[in-house]
Each structure stands twice: as C-alpha cells, then as structure tokens.
Design an enzyme around this catalytic site. Sequence first.
Site, PDB file in Angstrom:
ATOM      1  N   ASN A  95     -21.949 -10.596  11.568  1.00 47.58           N
ATOM      2  CA  ASN A  95     -21.231 -10.872  12.812  1.00 47.58           C
ATOM      3  C   ASN A  95     -19.765 -11.075  12.446  1.00 47.58           C
ATOM      4  O   ASN A  95     -19.392 -12.133  11.942  1.00 47.58           O
ATOM      5  CB  ASN A  95     -21.820 -12.136  13.462  1.00 47.58           C
ATOM      6  CG  ASN A  95     -21.032 -12.584  14.675  1.00 47.58           C
ATOM      7  OD1 ASN A  95     -20.170 -11.857  15.166  1.00 47.58           O
ATOM      8  ND2 ASN A  95     -21.336 -13.783  15.168  1.00 47.58           N
ATOM      9  N   HIS A 132     -24.410 -16.080  21.769  1.00 51.74           N
ATOM     10  CA  HIS A 132     -23.941 -16.762  20.561  1.00 51.74           C
ATOM     11  C   HIS A 132     -23.397 -18.146  20.923  1.00 51.74           C
ATOM     12  O   HIS A 132     -22.828 -18.334  22.007  1.00 51.74           O
ATOM     13  CB  HIS A 132     -22.844 -15.922  19.888  1.00 51.74           C
ATOM     14  CG  HIS A 132     -22.463 -16.448  18.545  1.00 51.74           C
ATOM     15  ND1 HIS A 132     -21.589 -17.498  18.394  1.00 51.74           N
ATOM     16  CD2 HIS A 132     -22.872 -16.110  17.304  1.00 51.74           C
ATOM     17  CE1 HIS A 132     -21.469 -17.772  17.097  1.00 51.74           C
ATOM     18  NE2 HIS A 132     -22.238 -16.939  16.414  1.00 51.74           N
ATOM     19  N   GLU A 185     -29.370 -20.462  15.275  1.00 48.58           N
ATOM     20  CA  GLU A 185     -28.101 -20.829  14.660  1.00 48.58           C
ATOM     21  C   GLU A 185     -27.725 -22.240  15.099  1.00 48.58           C
ATOM     22  O   GLU A 185     -27.132 -22.418  16.177  1.00 48.58           O
ATOM     23  CB  GLU A 185     -26.992 -19.871  15.112  1.00 48.58           C
ATOM     24  CG  GLU A 185     -27.244 -18.431  14.730  1.00 48.58           C
ATOM     25  CD  GLU A 185     -25.935 -17.641  14.667  1.00 48.58           C
ATOM     26  OE1 GLU A 185     -25.669 -17.075  13.598  1.00 48.58           O
ATOM     27  OE2 GLU A 185     -25.183 -17.619  15.649  1.00 48.58           O
ATOM     28  N   GLY A 199     -20.047 -21.741  10.588  1.00 51.01           N
ATOM     29  CA  GLY A 199     -18.677 -21.761  10.071  1.00 51.01           C
ATOM     30  C   GLY A 199     -18.245 -23.095   9.475  1.00 51.01           C
ATOM     31  O   GLY A 199     -17.071 -23.329   9.252  1.00 51.01           O
ATOM     32  N   SER A 246     -23.621 -20.545   8.104  1.00 50.40           N
ATOM     33  CA  SER A 246     -23.196 -20.687   6.709  1.00 50.40           C
ATOM     34  C   SER A 246     -24.192 -20.109   5.703  1.00 50.40           C
ATOM     35  O   SER A 246     -24.374 -20.662   4.622  1.00 50.40           O
ATOM     36  CB  SER A 246     -22.874 -22.156   6.395  1.00 50.40           C
ATOM     37  OG  SER A 246     -21.840 -22.624   7.250  1.00 50.40           O
TER      38      SER A 246
END
Length: 255
Positions: free
Chosen positions: A9, A95, A167, A173, A213
């Site tokens: 992504n 997302h 996620e 991140g 991550s």
Amino acid sequence: MRKILIAGNWKMNKNSAEASELAAEIAQTLGRQHEVDVVICPPFTALESAARAIENSGVKLGAQNMHPERSGAYTGEASAEMLRHLFATYVILGHGERREYFKESDEFINQKVLAALNSRLKPSLCVGETLEERESGKAFEVVERQVKAGLANVPADLADLVIIAYEPVWAIGTGKTATPDQAQEMHQFIRGHLPALLGEAQAQRTRILYGGSMKPANARELLRQDDIDGGLIGGASLEGRTFLQIVEAAAEVSR
Ligand code: PGA
C-alpha cells in the site's frame, strides 16, 4: 491451502515516474513466480505507469480506494470501472486512514465493497481498532462490527473475491506491531464470523491479511500463524529491497 498474498500500500507516495521504477524493480525480480500472490497499490495517478511496468510479470495491480457509483457528479473520485480500465484487479477499501481522516462509515464502505464485487474487483476490506478501543477492552466488539457491516449482503457467487485485512490502527506506521499471538487471536475471531457472512466453505478459503508495521524482521513470525494469510505493507513497501524481502519471507513460509 490459502495462498499467501503480499500487498504493498503505497499510500500518497510515488509520482508516476517513481512508481514505474519501483514497479519495474519488483516485476523484474519476481518475474512470474507463483508461490506468493503479490499486489502493488500505487496512488490513482500512478496506476497506468505501474500497470505498464508489471505487464509481463505475475505482479498484480490494486487501487487504494474507489467510489461506489459507476459515474457521475462526484468530484475527485474514481469508479470501479475506471480502475478496471487501468488493469487494476484489487482495491483496498475502508483503510483506517480513510475511516479516520475522511470519516468513511461502515455503511459507505459496504457500498464500495458491493460495487467492487459487482465490477469483479477483489476488495480488501480493512478493519481494526484504535489504541483507545483496545485499551478499553473494545477491540473485538469494534472489529466484529466492522466485519459484519463491511461484508453485509455480499452475494454468495462473488464471496470468493473478498479479502480482509486486519490492521490495528495503533500499529499502522508506528513501528509497533501486534504480536503474532495478538494478531492470530483477532484473525481467528474474524474467521469465526465468516461462515454467517460468506458461507461455511468460503470462510476457510478467505484470506485475512495482517497490516501494521510489517517488515522483513517480523514478517515470518506473523505469516506462520494459522489464520494470517498475508500482509498489507505500507512503509516497508516503498523500497523494492524491503518489500521483496517480505515476499521472500512469505515464499519461505509457504514452502
Ligand atoms: P505500515 O502501513 O506498514 O506503514 O504500518 C500499513 C497500512 O496502513 O496498510
């Protein structure tokens, strides 16, 4: 029995020239390998150049979002048919960043999932709790709601196109990864809800990716878990070397 899928992504990174370069590096290295399904998801503006760069490889193309309508007065949006025309076969939907910054609701995300399926795009429905929700013991409740609402009314004959990505928002991140046990626990929980939504047989076939991550150093351990069937990679997909190392880890795990 479920083939591992590794998807990059790229978020709002890479102009069309940079995308073409990265896509070509990935395509040239992987060629037509078929141990792992590999998908790259550049921004809309780079779909065309990336499509050209992966043309003669087994690497597939995905978009990061779409609008549920086929066409019309929706300034700034793109439809499933427009994505298909650029050779995208996958699309990331719901997302965490879209839910948070663009206030996408479960209902709107569900419309997108159904529209993607209708155009035979493979939707990757993203679900995941925030840190606050996890700390207050609501993670499972939140993810259950997102999965049920996101997959409402999926037609039985299109259910095999569905992909889910767990996620946890606190892992996106941030460098904080869910432990393999934490992730496996949630993946198993999600799979437990799939018979009612997608059918008993399909529930065992649906791939549930982990995202947040994931990197070469933790990919193996995560991918070895029974219900983790792949990865949705953000930061580590922006460099050919690290993305390809994750693909290699996935290939090892699937041997
Ligand atoms: P990350 O992003 O790998 O940078 O955490 C994953 C994602 O948001 O899909």
